[in-house]
Scaffold this active site. Structure first.
Site, PDB file in Angstrom:
ATOM      1  N   ASP A  12      10.839 -10.350   7.676  1.00  0.00           N
ATOM      2  CA  ASP A  12       9.463 -10.068   7.416  1.00  0.00           C
ATOM      3  C   ASP A  12       9.133  -8.504   7.406  1.00  0.00           C
ATOM      4  O   ASP A  12       9.890  -7.875   8.085  1.00  0.00           O
ATOM      5  CB  ASP A  12       8.644 -10.873   8.392  1.00  0.00           C
ATOM      6  N   GLY A  45       2.472  -5.894   1.032  1.00  0.00           N
ATOM      7  CA  GLY A  45       1.470  -6.603  -0.173  1.00  0.00           C
ATOM      8  C   GLY A  45       1.161  -5.701  -1.176  1.00  0.00           C
ATOM      9  O   GLY A  45       1.170  -6.119  -2.250  1.00  0.00           O
ATOM     10  N   CYS A  75       8.616 -14.130   4.515  1.00  0.00           N
ATOM     11  CA  CYS A  75       7.328 -13.552   3.848  1.00  0.00           C
ATOM     12  C   CYS A  75       6.971 -13.761   2.597  1.00  0.00           C
ATOM     13  O   CYS A  75       7.947 -13.863   1.610  1.00  0.00           O
ATOM     14  CB  CYS A  75       8.140 -12.228   3.903  1.00  0.00           C
ATOM     15  N   ASN A  76       6.004 -14.528   2.369  1.00  0.00           N
ATOM     16  CA  ASN A  76       5.297 -14.794   1.001  1.00  0.00           C
ATOM     17  C   ASN A  76       5.610 -13.593   0.089  1.00  0.00           C
ATOM     18  O   ASN A  76       6.022 -13.750  -1.015  1.00  0.00           O
ATOM     19  CB  ASN A  76       4.091 -15.272   0.999  1.00  0.00           C
ATOM     20  N   THR A  77       5.349 -12.400   0.547  1.00  0.00           N
ATOM     21  CA  THR A  77       5.252 -11.186  -0.383  1.00  0.00           C
ATOM     22  C   THR A  77       6.804 -10.939  -0.781  1.00  0.00           C
ATOM     23  O   THR A  77       6.897 -10.523  -1.963  1.00  0.00           O
ATOM     24  CB  THR A  77       4.695  -9.946   0.226  1.00  0.00           C
ATOM     25  N   CYS A 186       0.558 -16.311   3.617  1.00  0.00           N
ATOM     26  CA  CYS A 186       1.205 -15.039   4.201  1.00  0.00           C
ATOM     27  C   CYS A 186       1.668 -15.561   5.426  1.00  0.00           C
ATOM     28  O   CYS A 186       0.565 -16.093   6.192  1.00  0.00           O
ATOM     29  CB  CYS A 186       0.214 -14.096   4.006  1.00  0.00           C
ATOM     30  N   HIS A 188       1.842 -13.980   8.367  1.00  0.00           N
ATOM     31  CA  HIS A 188       0.764 -13.367   9.371  1.00  0.00           C
ATOM     32  C   HIS A 188      -0.069 -14.195   9.394  1.00  0.00           C
ATOM     33  O   HIS A 188      -0.588 -14.238  10.852  1.00  0.00           O
ATOM     34  CB  HIS A 188       0.517 -12.196   8.623  1.00  0.00           C
TER      35      HIS A 188
HETATM   36  N1  DGL Z   1       3.867 -11.607   6.126  1.00  0.00           N
HETATM   37  C1  DGL Z   1       3.846 -11.323   4.790  1.00  0.00           C
HETATM   38  C2  DGL Z   1       3.696 -12.260   4.031  1.00  0.00           C
HETATM   39  O1  DGL Z   1       3.909 -13.367   4.146  1.00  0.00           O
HETATM   40  C3  DGL Z   1       3.604  -9.895   4.539  1.00  0.00           C
HETATM   41  C4  DGL Z   1       2.239  -9.055   4.923  1.00  0.00           C
HETATM   42  C5  DGL Z   1       2.363  -7.498   4.314  1.00  0.00           C
HETATM   43  O2  DGL Z   1       3.402  -6.843   4.763  1.00  0.00           O
HETATM   44  O3  DGL Z   1       1.696  -7.508   3.554  1.00  0.00           O
HETATM   45  O4  DGL Z   1       3.121 -12.250   2.737  1.00  0.00           O
END
Ligand code: DGL
Length: 273
Positions: A12, A45, A75-77, A186, A188
């Site tokens: 992540d 992001g 991490c979705n991003t 996300c 986080h």
């Molecule tokens: N934890 C991340 C996600 O799932 C990304 C957060 C980031 O770095 O913008 O998207």
């Protein structure tokens, strides 16, 4: 890949991936894990697709060197920007990615209105567009890009008045539109879920796909690979002592984190020496 001392690699941009890692460790306690947080480059992001692909590839190579037999892009991003790319670069490696949990949210919703909180790259990515085309017909999906929530989660500052106001700004319009489910798109965001839940009230379900991702990780573990015996390892490209503090506070795990540095061209990760 993997072989002796085979592990599950998890990546992540920061502490968010720990929300997925804890579910993997719960479900697969016999499988060693290796976690990389690229906090030097956080947030992902607002970054460009090529940049996110470059970082994800560098981290994946490092995880493979550490014995990863499976890599989880927690991490979705990074998944939105690089999942297909990583599968092309590492064709024999099972890679588990994340996508917004739109399907379960719409299945649970009685009002037919759901909110999605995500980063910009996730909201603009092809994975999310496909999900909308597939599941959102006849429903109302309110997508809210919530970049400040990443910073708030990293700092664990969700209970300050400033953060509360930011959270309210993101979620109140979603609730006002009649949503009864909000997708935490996300990794986080589960770490600020307490503050979000306070604002939206008990009538709105927050949907976190971490358990499903852990199950998928178990499914793709190669049957012919014996898990290694190492204890879980934690790496960050950021501040190691701050990472350890967050790790302990968020998951209860007291472990030492090692520091990593990027090469000058930001393609290769190595131990900070
Ligand atoms: N934890 C991340 C996600 O799932 C990304 C957060 C980031 O770095 O913008 O998207």
């Amino acid at each position: 890949m993997g072989g002796f001392n085979a592990k599950i690699g998890v990546l992540d941009s920061g502490i968010g991936g720990l929300s997925v890692l804890r579910e993997i460790q719960r479900l697969l306690p016999e499988h060693p894990t290796v976690f990389v947080a690229d906090q030097q480059h956080l947030p992902y992001g607002p970054r460009s697709t090529p940049e996110i692909q470059q970082f994800s590839e560098g981290i994946t190579r490092f995880l493979i060197e550490q014995g990863a037999a499976v890599v989880v892009v927690a991490c979705n991003t990074a998944s939105a920007a690089s999942l297909f790319y990583l599968r092309e670069v590492f064709p024999t490696l099972p890679i588990v990615g994340m996508e917004p949990a739109l399907k379960p949210a719409l299945a649970e919703s009685r009002s037919g209105v759901v909110g999605v909180l995500s980063t910009q790259a996730t909201a603009e990515g092809v994975l999310y567009r496909r999900l909308l085309e597939r599941y959102a017909e006849g429903k109302q999906v309110i997508t809210q890009v919530a970049p400040e929530l990443v910073r708030i989660a990293e700092a664990q500052s969700q209970h300050t008045p400033e953060s509360r106001a930011i959270i309210r700004g993101y979620v109140e319009p979603i609730v006002a539109a009649g949503a009864d489910a909000i997708v935490l798109a996300c990794t986080h965001f589960p770490f600020v879920a307490d503050a979000i839940q306070d604002v939206v009230g008990a009538g709105v379900r927050l949907i976190d796909p971490s358990v499903a991702v852990a199950r998928q990780t178990a499914r793709v573990w190669p049957v012919d690979v014996e898990p290694g015996r190492d204890t879980p390892a934690y790496y960050t490209t950021g501040d190691t002592s701050l990472f350890q503090t967050r790790l302990k506070a968020l998951t209860g795990i007291g472990a030492t984190a090692a520091g990593l540095t990027w090469s000058a061209d930001e393609r290769v990760l190595g131990l900070r020496g």
